[in-house]
Design a protein around this motif. Structure first.
Motif, PDB file in Angstrom:
ATOM      1  N   ASP A   3      -7.171   7.183   8.959  1.00 25.11           N
ATOM      2  CA  ASP A   3      -7.814   6.103   8.205  1.00 25.11           C
ATOM      3  C   ASP A   3      -6.892   5.680   7.065  1.00 25.11           C
ATOM      4  O   ASP A   3      -6.699   6.419   6.105  1.00 25.11           O
ATOM      5  CB  ASP A   3      -9.153   6.585   7.656  1.00 25.11           C
ATOM      6  N   ARG A   5      -7.298   2.613   5.534  1.00 26.73           N
ATOM      7  CA  ARG A   5      -7.944   1.516   4.815  1.00 26.73           C
ATOM      8  C   ARG A   5      -7.811   1.725   3.309  1.00 26.73           C
ATOM      9  O   ARG A   5      -7.960   2.838   2.815  1.00 26.73           O
ATOM     10  CB  ARG A   5      -9.420   1.418   5.195  1.00 26.73           C
ATOM     11  N   LEU A  31      -7.158   3.320  11.714  1.00 34.19           N
ATOM     12  CA  LEU A  31      -7.943   2.278  11.072  1.00 34.19           C
ATOM     13  C   LEU A  31      -7.142   1.721   9.908  1.00 34.19           C
ATOM     14  O   LEU A  31      -6.550   2.474   9.140  1.00 34.19           O
ATOM     15  CB  LEU A  31      -9.270   2.840  10.544  1.00 34.19           C
ATOM     16  N   CYS A  32      -7.133   0.399   9.778  1.00 35.25           N
ATOM     17  CA  CYS A  32      -6.468  -0.217   8.634  1.00 35.25           C
ATOM     18  C   CYS A  32      -7.141  -1.542   8.316  1.00 35.25           C
ATOM     19  O   CYS A  32      -7.909  -2.071   9.108  1.00 35.25           O
ATOM     20  CB  CYS A  32      -4.971  -0.381   8.859  1.00 35.25           C
ATOM     21  N   ASP A  33      -6.855  -2.042   7.122  1.00 36.34           N
ATOM     22  CA  ASP A  33      -7.494  -3.280   6.687  1.00 36.34           C
ATOM     23  C   ASP A  33      -6.490  -4.322   6.211  1.00 36.34           C
ATOM     24  O   ASP A  33      -6.862  -5.272   5.540  1.00 36.34           O
ATOM     25  CB  ASP A  33      -8.535  -2.996   5.601  1.00 36.34           C
ATOM     26  N   ASP A  56      -9.862  -6.247  16.229  1.00 39.21           N
ATOM     27  CA  ASP A  56     -10.178  -6.798  14.901  1.00 39.21           C
ATOM     28  C   ASP A  56     -11.689  -6.773  14.726  1.00 39.21           C
ATOM     29  O   ASP A  56     -12.420  -7.376  15.503  1.00 39.21           O
ATOM     30  CB  ASP A  56      -9.654  -8.232  14.807  1.00 39.21           C
ATOM     31  N   ARG A  57     -12.133  -6.062  13.707  1.00 40.62           N
ATOM     32  CA  ARG A  57     -13.558  -5.948  13.428  1.00 40.62           C
ATOM     33  C   ARG A  57     -13.844  -6.444  12.020  1.00 40.62           C
ATOM     34  O   ARG A  57     -13.817  -5.662  11.064  1.00 40.62           O
ATOM     35  CB  ARG A  57     -14.016  -4.498  13.558  1.00 40.62           C
ATOM     36  N   ASP A  58     -14.087  -7.734  11.907  1.00 37.66           N
ATOM     37  CA  ASP A  58     -14.414  -8.345  10.615  1.00 37.66           C
ATOM     38  C   ASP A  58     -13.399  -8.021   9.524  1.00 37.66           C
ATOM     39  O   ASP A  58     -13.756  -7.621   8.422  1.00 37.66           O
ATOM     40  CB  ASP A  58     -15.817  -7.924  10.159  1.00 37.66           C
ATOM     41  N   GLU A  60     -11.187  -5.633   9.503  1.00 33.69           N
ATOM     42  CA  GLU A  60     -10.671  -4.274   9.621  1.00 33.69           C
ATOM     43  C   GLU A  60     -10.143  -4.131  11.039  1.00 33.69           C
ATOM     44  O   GLU A  60     -10.681  -4.716  11.976  1.00 33.69           O
ATOM     45  CB  GLU A  60     -11.749  -3.238   9.326  1.00 33.69           C
ATOM     46  N   LYS A  62      -8.665  -1.672  14.271  1.00 33.49           N
ATOM     47  CA  LYS A  62      -8.567  -0.367  14.918  1.00 33.49           C
ATOM     48  C   LYS A  62      -7.421  -0.453  15.909  1.00 33.49           C
ATOM     49  O   LYS A  62      -7.470  -1.239  16.858  1.00 33.49           O
ATOM     50  CB  LYS A  62      -9.863  -0.012  15.640  1.00 33.49           C
TER      51      LYS A  62
END
Length: 67
Positions: A3, A5, A31-33, A56-58, A60, A62
């Motif tokens: 992670d 993020r 995981l990164c943002d 791409d999840r909003d 963020e 993966k």
């Protein structure tokens, strides 16, 4: 799973590089943002023989790295 993020480059890249060098499994999730982290981790993984898929999840991301 790694992670990253909230961390700015180059820290996420170093974290992934360290995991790979210490014997990461054939599949690794990250995981990164930050878009720049996605690009840099993808580049690193490619040079180390991994294929990368990105979800791409909003805002963020993966990343799944597969050997």
């Amino acid at each position: 799973m790694i992670d990253t993020r909230g961390l700015s480059c180059p820290t996420p890249v170093f974290m992934v590089q360290q995991a790979i060098k210490s014997g990461a499994p054939a599949e690794l999730e990250v995981l990164c943002d930050a878009r720049v982290a996605v690009e840099n981790i993808t580049r690193l993984a490619g040079t180390m023989g991994y294929q990368v898929t990105v979800a791409d999840r909003d805002g963020e991301f993966k990343l799944t790295l597969r050997k």
